[in-house]
Scaffold this motif. Structure first.
Motif, PDB file in Angstrom:
ATOM      1  N   LEU A  85       0.430  -1.685  -0.142  1.00  0.00           N
ATOM      2  CA  LEU A  85      -0.009   0.475  -0.043  1.00  0.00           C
ATOM      3  C   LEU A  85       0.880   1.374  -0.149  1.00  0.00           C
ATOM      4  CD1 LEU A  85      -2.875  -0.489   1.995  1.00  0.00           C
ATOM      5  CD2 LEU A  85      -2.779   0.540   0.260  1.00  0.00           C
ATOM      6  N   GLY A  86       1.607   0.901   1.128  1.00  0.00           N
ATOM      7  CA  GLY A  86       3.301   2.368   0.713  1.00  0.00           C
ATOM      8  C   GLY A  86       3.593   2.560  -0.256  1.00  0.00           C
ATOM      9  N   PHE A  87       4.449   1.938  -0.691  1.00  0.00           N
ATOM     10  CA  PHE A  87       4.285   2.107  -2.673  1.00  0.00           C
ATOM     11  C   PHE A  87       3.663   2.806  -3.389  1.00  0.00           C
ATOM     12  CE2 PHE A  87       7.350   0.711  -6.221  1.00  0.00           C
ATOM     13  CZ  PHE A  87       7.593   1.533  -6.630  1.00  0.00           C
ATOM     14  N   TYR A  88       2.729   2.226  -3.345  1.00  0.00           N
ATOM     15  CA  TYR A  88       1.082   2.235  -4.701  1.00  0.00           C
ATOM     16  C   TYR A  88       0.593   3.387  -4.114  1.00  0.00           C
ATOM     17  CZ  TYR A  88      -2.713   1.988  -6.757  1.00  0.00           C
ATOM     18  OH  TYR A  88      -4.146   2.048  -8.194  1.00  0.00           O
ATOM     19  N   VAL A  89       0.320   4.165  -2.945  1.00  0.00           N
ATOM     20  CA  VAL A  89      -0.406   5.383  -2.880  1.00  0.00           C
ATOM     21  C   VAL A  89       0.866   6.159  -3.352  1.00  0.00           C
ATOM     22  CG1 VAL A  89      -1.241   6.806  -1.131  1.00  0.00           C
ATOM     23  CG2 VAL A  89      -1.660   4.767  -0.730  1.00  0.00           C
ATOM     24  N   THR A  90       2.203   5.827  -2.853  1.00  0.00           N
ATOM     25  CA  THR A  90       3.258   7.076  -3.477  1.00  0.00           C
ATOM     26  C   THR A  90       3.309   7.354  -4.550  1.00  0.00           C
ATOM     27  OG1 THR A  90       4.651   6.278  -1.174  1.00  0.00           O
ATOM     28  CG2 THR A  90       5.498   7.504  -2.733  1.00  0.00           C
TER      29      THR A  90
ATOM     30  N   LEU B 199      -1.862  -2.222 -14.705  1.00  0.00           N
ATOM     31  CA  LEU B 199      -2.733  -2.696 -13.457  1.00  0.00           C
ATOM     32  C   LEU B 199      -2.818  -3.761 -13.102  1.00  0.00           C
ATOM     33  CD1 LEU B 199      -5.750  -3.197 -13.776  1.00  0.00           C
ATOM     34  CD2 LEU B 199      -5.576  -4.719 -15.799  1.00  0.00           C
ATOM     35  N   VAL B 200      -1.489  -4.446 -13.180  1.00  0.00           N
ATOM     36  CA  VAL B 200      -1.573  -5.509 -12.551  1.00  0.00           C
ATOM     37  C   VAL B 200      -0.775  -5.220 -10.864  1.00  0.00           C
ATOM     38  CG1 VAL B 200      -0.237  -7.602 -14.020  1.00  0.00           C
ATOM     39  CG2 VAL B 200       1.472  -5.609 -13.722  1.00  0.00           C
ATOM     40  N   TYR B 201      -0.230  -4.120 -10.568  1.00  0.00           N
ATOM     41  CA  TYR B 201      -0.337  -3.784  -9.962  1.00  0.00           C
ATOM     42  C   TYR B 201      -1.966  -2.879  -8.974  1.00  0.00           C
ATOM     43  CZ  TYR B 201       3.146  -1.129  -6.150  1.00  0.00           C
ATOM     44  OH  TYR B 201       3.397  -0.738  -5.169  1.00  0.00           O
TER      45      TYR B 201
ATOM     46  N   THR C   8      -4.909  -4.150  -4.824  1.00  0.00           N
ATOM     47  CA  THR C   8      -6.334  -4.611  -4.231  1.00  0.00           C
ATOM     48  C   THR C   8      -6.609  -5.695  -3.210  1.00  0.00           C
ATOM     49  OG1 THR C   8      -7.243  -3.053  -6.125  1.00  0.00           O
ATOM     50  CG2 THR C   8      -9.353  -4.368  -5.269  1.00  0.00           C
ATOM     51  N   LEU C   9      -5.759  -7.214  -4.433  1.00  0.00           N
ATOM     52  CA  LEU C   9      -6.116  -8.061  -3.741  1.00  0.00           C
ATOM     53  C   LEU C   9      -5.817  -7.974  -2.395  1.00  0.00           C
ATOM     54  CD1 LEU C   9      -5.559 -10.782  -7.086  1.00  0.00           C
ATOM     55  CD2 LEU C   9      -7.891 -10.133  -5.822  1.00  0.00           C
TER      56      LEU C   9
ATOM     57  N   TRP D 235      -6.308   4.218   3.119  1.00  0.00           N
ATOM     58  CA  TRP D 235      -4.513   4.246   2.564  1.00  0.00           C
ATOM     59  C   TRP D 235      -5.557   3.981   1.240  1.00  0.00           C
ATOM     60  CZ3 TRP D 235       0.320   2.233   4.994  1.00  0.00           C
ATOM     61  CH2 TRP D 235       1.377   3.152   4.079  1.00  0.00           C
ATOM     62  N   LEU D 236      -6.359   2.731   1.019  1.00  0.00           N
ATOM     63  CA  LEU D 236      -6.493   2.473  -0.288  1.00  0.00           C
ATOM     64  C   LEU D 236      -6.943   3.264  -1.250  1.00  0.00           C
ATOM     65  CD1 LEU D 236      -6.076  -0.024  -2.661  1.00  0.00           C
ATOM     66  CD2 LEU D 236      -8.253  -1.109  -1.573  1.00  0.00           C
ATOM     67  N   LYS D 237      -8.184   3.750   0.037  1.00  0.00           N
ATOM     68  CA  LYS D 237      -9.553   4.588  -1.248  1.00  0.00           C
ATOM     69  C   LYS D 237      -9.087   5.958  -1.414  1.00  0.00           C
ATOM     70  CE  LYS D 237     -13.313   2.362  -0.671  1.00  0.00           C
ATOM     71  NZ  LYS D 237     -13.991   3.084  -2.615  1.00  0.00           N
TER      72      LYS D 237
END
Length: 450
Positions: free
Chosen positions: A82-87, A234-236, A241-242, A287-289
């Protein structure tokens, strides 16, 4: 538009952020409350089934399953993913914000370099800025749902005044499989070249400046197009999400409170409500939102860009800058009283006025008079103001030796003012006196406001 709360946190004080926790618009509560309620309902369902509807043997199987899920739940790297994705999503959001095409720099260059107070010059400037704004409208209506709802077809763009019907026909006649937002910018460059031929753009340097700002503007439109075209892989997004959904799915069973009488490790109390699990859901799912919201700021969320308001702002300020505020020849409201006569009078008294009561003096060389505008047959006219009225300056380094001519017939002040014979004789007399001596004259500094 992005919800602003800067005024409420302008001063750092005790519990300064606390008041922000009770706001609804743009809040995490508004984004997350549906998922939060679903999680609570499912947790209560499994808890009630375990306590009241399962047989003792089924309860024992459920308890073993719950401990197994709780043991392996922490193996899911939710925080890291989550941290890497939100950054990554935030950097993308900030990049889209900084690449939003604002016409401010372009309109200043157009206003200062496309001259003419007649209708032709006025329409040239307005058309140039209309083409620039049309390009941003075309790109925004292809990436923003707000702008797309406002400009559903190109006919709506015509009705809004960004494009004429003839231009719309030319846009349709040119076939391309891709977005044609660049066509109005091509029209801009062609019109700017035509203005250079007509003398509205006075030199190639001004035309180059126009083209540079146009390319910067086009680059921002192009970046928005590419941000919309190329998304985060999309894979990330699927992995993130999963990870979050599987983590809290296992928490529905693994975080259940088991019967304390059976002595299971870590289950000594029966709290009924899993407070810390709910907080964990609130933080991770929230965080995901956040990533879901900022990955595309051109939607209709509370914190998304208000593209329609920005479109209206851009067309308004650009037309004001190149039309209503254009006075020709670089004039500004407070400069109407500054004429060639006043500049000449100031130049005439350089080296003559010495007031002993004035404590501050400045050294002005014998070349001070060359700060006036000089025009020769070999070089174009330069617009250099007389700076000796305000502070001590030397001759402009941009004035070459070939311009350093002592001749009244070549002297031209701003506004094409030609000194009369008496003034010309005075200037020639002063020049001859300065040539005969190498003395440096002390001239008192004068207040610019005086």
């Amino acid at each position: 538009m992005t919800v602003s709360y800067s005024l409420e946190v302008a001063d750092a004080r005790f519990a300064g952020f606390s008041k922000l926790l009770f706001r609804w618009k743009g809040s995490i509560y508004k984004l997350l409350y549906k998922e939060f309620l679903i999680f609570c309902v499912l947790y209560c369902f499994f808890s009630v089934m375990y306590r009241f509807f399962l047989t003792p043997k089924q309860q024992e199987l459920f308890e073993l399953t719950a401990m197994y899920c709780d043991q392996f739940t922490n193996l899911i790297p939710v925080s890291f993913v989550l941290g890497f994705y939100v950054t990554l999503a935030f950097n993308r959001w900030w990049g889209q914000y900084t690449n939003f095409p604002l016409p401010d720099n372009l309109m200043m260059v157009v206003s200062g370099n496309v001259h003419g107070t007649d209708d032709r010059g006025r329409m040239l400037r307005r058309t140039l800025m209309r083409y620039a704004n049309l390009s941003s409208v075309l790109i925004l209506r292809s990436i923003s749902t707000r702008a797309r709802r406002r400009f559903q077809t190109l006919d709506h763009v015509v009705e809004a005044g960004f494009m004429t019907r003839e231009e719309n026909k030319k846009l349709d006649d040119l076939y391309s499989d891709f977005n044609k937002y660049w066509m109005p910018l091509t029209w801009f460059s062609n019109l700017a070249a035509q203005a250079r031929v007509e003398g509205r753009v006075r030199d190639d340097i001004a035309l180059r400046l126009l083209m540079d700002e146009l390319n910067n503007y086009r680059a921002k439109c192009s970046m928005l197009f590419h941000y919309d075209w190329i998304s985060i892989p999309l894979v990330y997004t699927q992995v993130v999400t999963l990870a979050v959904y599987s983590f809290f799915t296992s928490c529905l069973i693994g975080r259940q409170f088991l019967n304390p009488a059976k002595g299971y490790k870590g289950h000594i109390l029966d709290m009924y409500i899993p407070v810390f699990t709910l907080l964990q859901f609130f933080f991770y799912a929230g965080w995901l939102k956040v990533g879901e919201q900022i990955i595309n700021p051109f939607g209709e969320d509370d914190d998304d860009f208000e593209t329609n308001q920005l479109i209206d702002r851009n067309i308004q300020v650009s037309m004001l800058a190149v039309d209503d505020m254009y006075h020709g020849e670089g004039l500004c409201p407070h400069g109407e009283g500054s004429t060639g006569h006043e500049e000449l009078n100031s130049a005439r008294h350089l080296g003559k006025r010495q007031d002993p009561s004035t404590p501050t003096y400045s050294r002005v060389s014998q070349d001070s008079l060359h700060l006036l505008t000089v025009e020769t047959t070999a070089t174009p006219r330069a617009q250099t103001p007389v700076a000796g009225r305000y502070l001590a300056v030397s001759a402009s380094p941009a004035t070459g030796h070939q311009n350093n001519i002592r001749g009244v017939q070549l002297l031209r002040l701003r506004g094409d003012f030609t000194p009369d014979r008496e003034e010309a004789e005075f200037i020639n007399e002063e020049d001859r006196e300065d040539e005969d001596s190498n003395e440096i004259t002390l001239v008192p500094l004068r207040d610019p406001d005086s």
